[in-house]
Design a protein around this motif. Sequence first.
Motif, PDB file in Angstrom:
ATOM      1  N   ASN A  51       0.857  -1.187   0.000  1.00 46.14           N
ATOM      2  CA  ASN A  51       0.000   0.000   0.000  1.00 46.14           C
ATOM      3  C   ASN A  51       0.896   1.241   0.000  1.00 46.14           C
ATOM      4  OD1 ASN A  51      -1.727   2.151   0.550  1.00 46.14           O
ATOM      5  ND2 ASN A  51      -3.012   0.950   1.950  1.00 46.14           N
ATOM      6  N   PRO A  52       0.889   2.046  -1.064  1.00 46.38           N
ATOM      7  CA  PRO A  52       1.764   3.226  -1.153  1.00 46.38           C
ATOM      8  C   PRO A  52       1.610   4.180   0.029  1.00 46.38           C
ATOM      9  CG  PRO A  52       0.728   2.784  -3.270  1.00 46.38           C
ATOM     10  CD  PRO A  52       0.061   1.879  -2.270  1.00 46.38           C
ATOM     11  N   ARG A  53       0.438   4.180   0.665  1.00 44.77           N
ATOM     12  CA  ARG A  53       0.229   5.079   1.809  1.00 44.77           C
ATOM     13  C   ARG A  53       1.077   4.675   3.015  1.00 44.77           C
ATOM     14  NH1 ARG A  53      -6.285   5.471   1.989  1.00 44.77           N
ATOM     15  NH2 ARG A  53      -6.036   3.283   1.366  1.00 44.77           N
ATOM     16  N   ASN A  54       1.563   3.432   3.030  1.00 43.12           N
ATOM     17  CA  ASN A  54       2.407   2.971   4.138  1.00 43.12           C
ATOM     18  C   ASN A  54       3.892   3.089   3.827  1.00 43.12           C
ATOM     19  OD1 ASN A  54       0.086   2.192   5.577  1.00 43.12           O
ATOM     20  ND2 ASN A  54       0.064   0.178   4.568  1.00 43.12           N
ATOM     21  N   ARG A  55       4.207   3.597   2.643  1.00 40.37           N
ATOM     22  CA  ARG A  55       5.603   3.626   2.184  1.00 40.37           C
ATOM     23  C   ARG A  55       6.518   4.375   3.136  1.00 40.37           C
ATOM     24  NH1 ARG A  55       9.488   7.753   0.526  1.00 40.37           N
ATOM     25  NH2 ARG A  55      10.987   6.682  -0.837  1.00 40.37           N
ATOM     26  N   ASP A  56       6.148   5.560   3.590  1.00 39.99           N
ATOM     27  CA  ASP A  56       7.031   6.361   4.436  1.00 39.99           C
ATOM     28  C   ASP A  56       7.264   5.698   5.800  1.00 39.99           C
ATOM     29  OD1 ASP A  56       7.220   8.188   2.410  1.00 39.99           O
ATOM     30  OD2 ASP A  56       5.835   9.645   3.301  1.00 39.99           O
ATOM     31  N   ALA A  57       6.215   5.109   6.367  1.00 40.19           N
ATOM     32  CA  ALA A  57       6.360   4.446   7.666  1.00 40.19           C
ATOM     33  C   ALA A  57       7.289   3.235   7.553  1.00 40.19           C
ATOM     34  CB  ALA A  57       4.993   4.014   8.187  1.00 40.19           C
ATOM     35  N   ILE A  58       7.152   2.476   6.451  1.00 35.74           N
ATOM     36  CA  ILE A  58       8.001   1.302   6.247  1.00 35.74           C
ATOM     37  C   ILE A  58       9.442   1.728   5.997  1.00 35.74           C
ATOM     38  CG2 ILE A  58       8.439  -0.686   4.745  1.00 35.74           C
ATOM     39  CD1 ILE A  58       5.387  -0.755   4.221  1.00 35.74           C
ATOM     40  N   LEU A  59       9.632   2.776   5.204  1.00 39.57           N
ATOM     41  CA  LEU A  59      10.975   3.289   4.922  1.00 39.57           C
ATOM     42  C   LEU A  59      11.651   3.768   6.200  1.00 39.57           C
ATOM     43  CD1 LEU A  59      13.160   4.062   2.868  1.00 39.57           C
ATOM     44  CD2 LEU A  59      12.001   6.263   2.591  1.00 39.57           C
ATOM     45  N   ASN A  60      10.914   4.458   7.051  1.00 39.69           N
ATOM     46  CA  ASN A  60      11.458   4.944   8.316  1.00 39.69           C
ATOM     47  C   ASN A  60      11.888   3.768   9.200  1.00 39.69           C
ATOM     48  OD1 ASN A  60      11.960   6.979  10.428  1.00 39.69           O
ATOM     49  ND2 ASN A  60      10.192   6.063  11.442  1.00 39.69           N
ATOM     50  N   ASN A  61      11.097   2.711   9.194  1.00 43.14           N
ATOM     51  CA  ASN A  61      11.430   1.517   9.973  1.00 43.14           C
ATOM     52  C   ASN A  61      12.710   0.860   9.447  1.00 43.14           C
ATOM     53  OD1 ASN A  61      10.811  -0.557  11.974  1.00 43.14           O
ATOM     54  ND2 ASN A  61      10.299  -1.866  10.241  1.00 43.14           N
ATOM     55  N   ILE A  62      12.823   0.782   8.111  1.00 47.29           N
ATOM     56  CA  ILE A  62      14.018   0.189   7.499  1.00 47.29           C
ATOM     57  C   ILE A  62      15.257   0.992   7.868  1.00 47.29           C
ATOM     58  CG2 ILE A  62      15.172  -0.208   5.287  1.00 47.29           C
ATOM     59  CD1 ILE A  62      12.399  -0.900   4.129  1.00 47.29           C
ATOM     60  N   ARG A  63      15.172   2.312   7.807  1.00 54.22           N
ATOM     61  CA  ARG A  63      16.322   3.174   8.095  1.00 54.22           C
ATOM     62  C   ARG A  63      16.793   3.031   9.536  1.00 54.22           C
ATOM     63  NH1 ARG A  63      14.384   8.676   4.836  1.00 54.22           N
ATOM     64  NH2 ARG A  63      15.148   8.002   2.780  1.00 54.22           N
ATOM     65  N   ARG A  64      15.869   2.790  10.442  1.00 55.92           N
ATOM     66  CA  ARG A  64      16.235   2.635  11.852  1.00 55.92           C
ATOM     67  C   ARG A  64      16.788   1.240  12.154  1.00 55.92           C
ATOM     68  NH1 ARG A  64      13.955   6.398  15.551  1.00 55.92           N
ATOM     69  NH2 ARG A  64      12.798   8.045  14.521  1.00 55.92           N
ATOM     70  N   ARG A  65      16.583   0.309  11.234  1.00 56.32           N
ATOM     71  CA  ARG A  65      16.974  -1.084  11.481  1.00 56.32           C
ATOM     72  C   ARG A  65      18.013  -1.556  10.472  1.00 56.32           C
ATOM     73  NH1 ARG A  65      11.875  -4.421  13.661  1.00 56.32           N
ATOM     74  NH2 ARG A  65      13.383  -6.060  13.256  1.00 56.32           N
ATOM     75  N   LYS A  66      19.174  -0.937  10.480  1.00 57.33           N
ATOM     76  CA  LYS A  66      20.334  -1.348   9.676  1.00 57.33           C
ATOM     77  C   LYS A  66      20.130  -1.191   8.176  1.00 57.33           C
ATOM     78  CE  LYS A  66      21.492  -4.708  13.247  1.00 57.33           C
ATOM     79  NZ  LYS A  66      21.706  -6.134  13.587  1.00 57.33           N
ATOM     80  N   GLU A  67      19.024  -0.544   7.779  1.00 55.19           N
ATOM     81  CA  GLU A  67      18.769  -0.204   6.379  1.00 55.19           C
ATOM     82  C   GLU A  67      18.833  -1.410   5.445  1.00 55.19           C
ATOM     83  OE1 GLU A  67      20.101   3.403   4.780  1.00 55.19           O
ATOM     84  OE2 GLU A  67      20.543   4.317   6.697  1.00 55.19           O
ATOM     85  N   ILE A  68      18.285  -2.531   5.881  1.00 57.05           N
ATOM     86  CA  ILE A  68      18.182  -3.707   5.031  1.00 57.05           C
ATOM     87  C   ILE A  68      16.761  -3.774   4.485  1.00 57.05           C
ATOM     88  CG2 ILE A  68      18.277  -6.225   4.956  1.00 57.05           C
ATOM     89  CD1 ILE A  68      20.337  -6.098   7.189  1.00 57.05           C
ATOM     90  N   GLY A  69      16.638  -3.790   3.166  1.00 60.88           N
ATOM     91  CA  GLY A  69      15.318  -3.803   2.540  1.00 60.88           C
ATOM     92  C   GLY A  69      15.088  -2.545   1.727  1.00 60.88           C
ATOM     93  N   ASP A  70      14.298  -2.654   0.666  1.00 57.90           N
ATOM     94  CA  ASP A  70      14.021  -1.520  -0.221  1.00 57.90           C
ATOM     95  C   ASP A  70      12.530  -1.527  -0.555  1.00 57.90           C
ATOM     96  OD1 ASP A  70      13.792   0.313  -2.299  1.00 57.90           O
ATOM     97  OD2 ASP A  70      15.749  -0.184  -3.144  1.00 57.90           O
ATOM     98  N   ILE A  71      11.761  -0.709   0.154  1.00 54.65           N
ATOM     99  CA  ILE A  71      10.308  -0.696  -0.038  1.00 54.65           C
ATOM    100  C   ILE A  71       9.931  -0.144  -1.412  1.00 54.65           C
ATOM    101  CG2 ILE A  71      10.074   1.560   1.066  1.00 54.65           C
ATOM    102  CD1 ILE A  71       7.572  -1.413   1.050  1.00 54.65           C
TER     103      ILE A  71
END
Length: 437
Positions: A51-71
């Motif tokens: 869901n594109p509306r969740n993109r920023d929240a997921i990206l913020n989570n990835i950045r705080r957690r070793k930046e593994i993953g590309d939403i």
Amino acid sequence: MKFKLEKYFKQFCRLRSSWIHTLPVETSGKNIVSEKLCLPEPEYDTDFLCNPRNRDAILNNIRRRKEIGDIDRVLEFSDKSEKRELFLQELSKIPNCTHPAVLEYRDVPKLLKQCGEKVKFDFEPKEFAELATDLKTIRTQALGPIAGQRSYILLGDLAELEEALIQYTIRKLMKHGFKLVSVPDIIQSSVIERCGLIVNDDRTLVYKLDSCYDDDYSLSGTAEMSLAGKLMNTTFSYDKLPLKLVAVSRCYRAEGSSSLDERGIYRVHQFTKVEMFVCSEPCQSEKVFQDLQDIQEELFSSLGLHFQIMDMPPTDLGSPAYRKYDMEGWMPGRKLYGELSSCSNCTDYQSRRLNIKYRTKEGNIMHVHTLNGTACAIPRMLITLCETYQTKHHRITVPEKLVPLMKGKTLIKKQPIADMRLYKYKQKLSPNKTKIS
């Protein structure tokens, strides 16, 4: 001889895989045995992740957690059927969500509680390595031909103390309703990957077996993986949850460390560990998580240890964890706190990848939440116990609770063990060279 060994190993792998995945599946009060090894296709929460509306929240989570993953790559491939394999690969890299409270910690863990008191000495306490070596209860040097670097051999009373700790821990956990399971240490690499450990060639923490064998197998890093694999493709009835399992296993870790704080047997390539693993209903997992912490606190307090409980920040969470508590024991010889154990709530991260579900009271099928916790990791427990219970004459008092499991022995003294011979390496002669007599 080599051919025979490979043949027997292949037979062993097939038998072991059959054991892991032939499991009674509980649905509607009936036991149905799964007869076929089947690695399920992961059931990611695409309604949320795509869901594109969740993109920023997921990206913020990835950045705080070793930046593994590309939403962004997930969203790019989500509506392209020809990119399905890439889509699934990118989905697999996205870490679990993080507990809202933990997101505020940045990179610093939060101290939740301190338990027990620091032991006071009227002498300068020794570190475990010096203490145990002087008592001839351990060997860590010159083990190259046996096990390589970051390995150890326990001798005499210290080997008995290891067994006493295992038995003490198991008995405690079974009183809390845990069921003891014996698990294999060789499992499919794909199961390890779906449990959330890194297995790629660049950052692998896993020892992989030679690819000449039938399938892709690795040495297990913790019993959690074998237990999760055992439950793969299983649907439980709601009244069977929480399911609480405990296993004792050897753990194999390819990771290394140059940190001075992790010297000696603090971080080794193989060790024994007692592991708790729980499947629960989603509405129960927060309570079960607290229960695991309480059990760990009870275990360490009963042995007279001083320790602190830390709520770990996002940077210290592995991909599966929603929240993780670390128990840090005081090591008086080292004069620092060292991690004794941890417990994690992985919510539905693992169950979605391994198809572990339950039937609700209303008859709906949902993914369980999985949780895990270390009850006893032998090397660090030995460090903490021996440094805490050392005497002025550099012996080790056996903790009262463990005396019955040590056949009444109350003091570990210098062992009557002969010095072990150091190994010597002899240069091999090449075929075109002749040995001169």
